[in-house]
Design an enzyme around this catalytic site. Sequence first.
Site: not given
Length: 241
Positions: A24, A72
Amino acid sequence: MLENKQTAGADLTNLPRHIAIIMDGNGRWAKKRGLPRTAGHAAGAETFRRVATWCRDIGLEYLTVYAFSTENWHRPEAEVQTILGLLEKYLHEAIERMERDRVRMRFFGDTSVLSPKLQKLIAETDAISRRLDGCQVNVCVNYGGRDEILRAAALYAQSGEPMPPTEESFSRFLWSADVPDPDLLIRPGGEYRLSNFLLWQAAYAELYFTDTLWPDFDEQEMCRAIAAYQRRERRYGRIAT
Ligand code: IPE
Ligand code: IPE
Ligand code: MG
């Protein structure tokens, strides 16, 4: 390979079997540099190559990385396509190199909704991986922990296996069947959450969070995480020894 003094105190002769990483911070890395988010994903893909190679070099058995979550898909289409395009590029290269590099790959997540091109590349890497031994890299694509558990429940119910399931019999229906649970779960990027990653498997993983953004992650950061892991006491509900 790092010199001893560069391992941040990590003992690389006594590694966890399985490390999982939530990759991330790509977008923020790009923003800090005035670049589009997509540039952050490209940089993040490079970091993945580097970290995976290093993990293989130090003799890690299993590395699982979170590349694209079931959530996502809610990002702008162009960003989604960039991420999946980078995966495609990576797989093209991996197919050329994985035999020589002795890296096996597996995919966790429903890949049947990906483009036919990507599915074909995934099938090829699967076939090569079956012939190999050595470090296993599990790439989580269109992966969600809840989705995985629901699918496993449905598959189990249809399987004719005895009811009720045991942890052992049930976990054979997860994407991670035959893979030991992660010992160490690393989240770079400064967020303190699991974001639907390995909800079942991480039950007793040691968690390590760092503010370093994924594209800036490197061998030193991995060593710091491993060193922190090695200082923990894993009690599994028991009392200190
Ligand atoms: C992780 O980086 C990559 C994916 C989720 C695919 P992000 O894109 O989430 O980067 P930040 O968190 O916005 O910085
Ligand atoms: C988790 O990161 C998913 C991946 C790294 C692939 P996100 O950036 O999507 O997570 P949230 O939205 O901050 O929880
Ligand atoms: Mg993020």
